[in-house]
Design an enzyme around this catalytic site. Structure first.
Site, PDB file in Angstrom:
ATOM      1  N   PRO A   1       0.843  -1.210   0.000  1.00  0.00           N
ATOM      2  CA  PRO A   1       0.000   0.000   0.000  1.00  0.00           C
ATOM      3  C   PRO A   1       0.875   1.255   0.000  1.00  0.00           C
ATOM      4  O   PRO A   1       1.666   1.468   0.920  1.00  0.00           O
ATOM      5  CB  PRO A   1      -0.796  -0.121   1.300  1.00  0.00           C
ATOM      6  CG  PRO A   1       0.054  -0.968   2.198  1.00  0.00           C
ATOM      7  CD  PRO A   1       0.802  -1.913   1.299  1.00  0.00           C
TER       8      PRO A   1
ATOM      9  N   ASP B   1       5.843   3.633   1.359  1.00  0.00           N
ATOM     10  CA  ASP B   1       5.141   2.489   1.934  1.00  0.00           C
ATOM     11  C   ASP B   1       4.300   2.980   3.106  1.00  0.00           C
ATOM     12  O   ASP B   1       4.837   3.365   4.153  1.00  0.00           O
ATOM     13  CB  ASP B   1       6.169   1.452   2.389  1.00  0.00           C
ATOM     14  CG  ASP B   1       5.537   0.163   2.894  1.00  0.00           C
ATOM     15  OD1 ASP B   1       4.319   0.158   3.172  1.00  0.00           O
ATOM     16  OD2 ASP B   1       6.258  -0.852   3.020  1.00  0.00           O
ATOM     17  N   HIS B   2       2.980   2.957   2.930  1.00  0.00           N
ATOM     18  CA  HIS B   2       2.097   3.532   3.949  1.00  0.00           C
ATOM     19  C   HIS B   2       1.968   2.655   5.190  1.00  0.00           C
ATOM     20  O   HIS B   2       1.382   3.074   6.193  1.00  0.00           O
ATOM     21  CB  HIS B   2       0.707   3.787   3.358  1.00  0.00           C
ATOM     22  CG  HIS B   2       0.022   4.970   3.955  1.00  0.00           C
ATOM     23  ND1 HIS B   2       0.291   5.458   5.219  1.00  0.00           N
ATOM     24  CD2 HIS B   2      -0.944   5.791   3.448  1.00  0.00           C
ATOM     25  CE1 HIS B   2      -0.468   6.503   5.476  1.00  0.00           C
ATOM     26  NE2 HIS B   2      -1.229   6.740   4.412  1.00  0.00           N
ATOM     27  N   ARG B   3       2.524   1.453   5.160  1.00  0.00           N
ATOM     28  CA  ARG B   3       2.518   0.621   6.356  1.00  0.00           C
ATOM     29  C   ARG B   3       3.464   1.168   7.407  1.00  0.00           C
ATOM     30  O   ARG B   3       3.304   0.904   8.609  1.00  0.00           O
ATOM     31  CB  ARG B   3       2.916  -0.820   6.012  1.00  0.00           C
ATOM     32  CG  ARG B   3       1.963  -1.542   5.074  1.00  0.00           C
ATOM     33  CD  ARG B   3       2.523  -2.877   4.639  1.00  0.00           C
ATOM     34  NE  ARG B   3       3.797  -2.730   3.931  1.00  0.00           N
ATOM     35  CZ  ARG B   3       4.510  -3.760   3.471  1.00  0.00           C
ATOM     36  NH1 ARG B   3       4.069  -5.000   3.676  1.00  0.00           N
ATOM     37  NH2 ARG B   3       5.630  -3.565   2.827  1.00  0.00           N
TER      38      ARG B   3
END
Length: 453
Positions: A255, A425-427
């Site tokens: 994501p 990386d939105h994590r």
């Protein structure tokens, strides 16, 4: 760095016999016994030259069949998904049989050649290669030979043995090198109609090429004007293109989000003009500025690999995308925050030269912690970049262009500005993290005095 060839034992066809005693007063048959024969023919495997490599292409064989090899000597040049690399042998011996010809592709771990320990075993190795006996990577079984004093059966005469062409095996199947088969398929050549010139009558690539040369010329093809490609043709991926394809598909599972920022580059442009004559490149300046900003925002330099945790990388290694013939590669400027701008520029030029010659070593392209992709030299003002697997962020850099802006006192002025867009990386990384990182980057570029220290 050259890699070592992995090998395993193959069973040798050599048998040991024990004759009966000549002093016996009467005819006597010795009791049969089992002798264990250890093989001395080894398989040379396709090595894994990078963590993402699944297959390799043989660029060239440095040695020929029958050549004597010494431990540590270069044997073959292999094209991985990133570069061409010399591969060394881990054993002394003789290059008995080449199983994958130049231009052929083989999976990692599969046999590409056979190595004989002595000259006497070369013939055995070639016989195994001609029937595909060296194509397994599993450990071969120990050969058990029953030995007695009973006279051996008569050998079949060579005249009758040679009545059938070796490459056809009595019409059951055609024996050809992997590359010859691949080439024949591509060029639409019937292997059964060819006479092999290789060992034991094996069909090799030059036999296929000779057949094509002797055939009538094909009808003319239609090429796109000014491009030199055949319209309507289907072109398979190169090894590098295949790796890029897999990496890009893998990145879709992460994501991501994007944040853009506009940076004034007047001061950076002035600095570049001042020190360009000393060998400094704009790429090195951007990499240095990015590295100094990352040092203040280590989260943006982090990476998540398992979906359950992330790593604060101990080094700031800036990977920079470079387009080369047949693909894309990202040479890495290691510890870019600690190296001075002049050394960084020299290192970058060295990496680019090696990349275009396909001579980068794995640590020079797979150790990046943050990636830059710059299309500004093509006049591109903005674009989005796809996040490489295993990294936290990538920054797309557009061209620096004169722009009409409003000054703080309300007047109209002209400034050089460039657009940067970061994909993250939105994590692990959130919007505020990227915003703060980009503010720091802008302050360094707009006041670049720290870049030359």
């Amino acid at each position: 760095m050259s890699r070592l060839l992995n090998t395993s034992f193959l069973p040798s066809s050599t048998c040991r016999t024990r004759s009966s005693s000549s002093s016996a007063p009467h005819f006597r048959v010795n009791k049969p016994r089992v002798v264990t024969v250890r093989a001395k023919i080894r398989e040379i495997f396709m090595p894994a030259l990078s963590s993402t490599m699944t297959e390799g292409k043989i660029v060239s064989w440095v040695k020929s069949e029958g050549d004597k090899l010494s431990k540590g000597e270069s044997v073959v040049v292999v094209e991985s998904d990133k570069a061409d690399m010399d591969v060394e042998t881990f054993y002394d011996g003789y290059l008995a049989a080449i199983m994958v010809e130049e231009g052929g592709v083989a999976p990692v771990g599969s046999a590409i050649a056979l190595l004989a320990e002595t000259e006497e075993e070369i013939a055995d190795a070639r016989a195994k290669a001609s029937v595909g006996g060296g194509g397994t990577s599993q450990a071969p079984p120990v050969v058990e030979v029953t030995v007695s004093s009973v006279p051996p059966p008569k050998a079949v005469s060579s005249a009758s043995a040679s009545a059938v062409h070796p490459a056809s095996e009595g019409g059951k199947r055609v024996v050809a090198s992997p590359y010859a088969k691949k080439l024949a398929k591509e060029l639409k050549v019937e292997l059964a109609a060819l006479v092999g010139s290789g060992p034991m009558g094996r069909i090799v690539a030059k036999d296929v090429e000779a057949a094509v040369a002797a055939a009538p010329p094909p009808p003319p093809v239609h090429l796109a004007p000014g491009v030199g490609v055949e319209l309507g043709s289907v072109v398979p991926f190169t090894t590098m293109q295949g790796a890029v394809s897999r990496n890009m598909a893998e990145s879709l599972s992460v994501p991501t989000f994007r944040v853009g920022y506009t940076i004034n580059t007047d001061a950076l442009d002035a600095l570049y003009k001042k020190i360009k004559s000393k060998g400094v490149t704009m790429t090195a300046l951007l990499a240095k500025a990015t590295a100094l900003a990352l040092a203040k925002h280590p989260l943006v330099n982090s990476s998540c690999r398992d979906g359950n945790s992330f790593v604060y990388n101990s080094s700031i290694n800036i990977a920079v995308a470079v387009a080369i013939d047949g693909g894309l590669i990202t040479p890495v400027l290691q510890n870019a925050d600690k190296v001075d701008i002049y050394s960084l520029s020299r290192k970058w030029k060295e990496l680019v030269d090696k990349a275009r010659a396909k001579q980068l070593q794995p640590q020079e392209y797979n150790t990046g912690t943050f990636t830059l992709s710059n299309l500004g030299m093509f006049g591109v003002d903005r674009f989005d970049a796809i996040l490489p697997p295993g990294t936290g962020a990538i920054m797309a850099v557009g061209a620096s262009q004169p722009t009409v802006v409003a000054t703080k006192d309300g007047r109209i002025g002209m400034k050089n500005q460039m657009q940067v867009n970061v994909t993250a990386d939105h994590r692990v990384i959130y919007g505020a993290d990227l915003a703060q990182f980009l503010q720091t980057l802008a302050s360094i570029i707009e006041d670049p005095k720290d870049l030359t220290f």
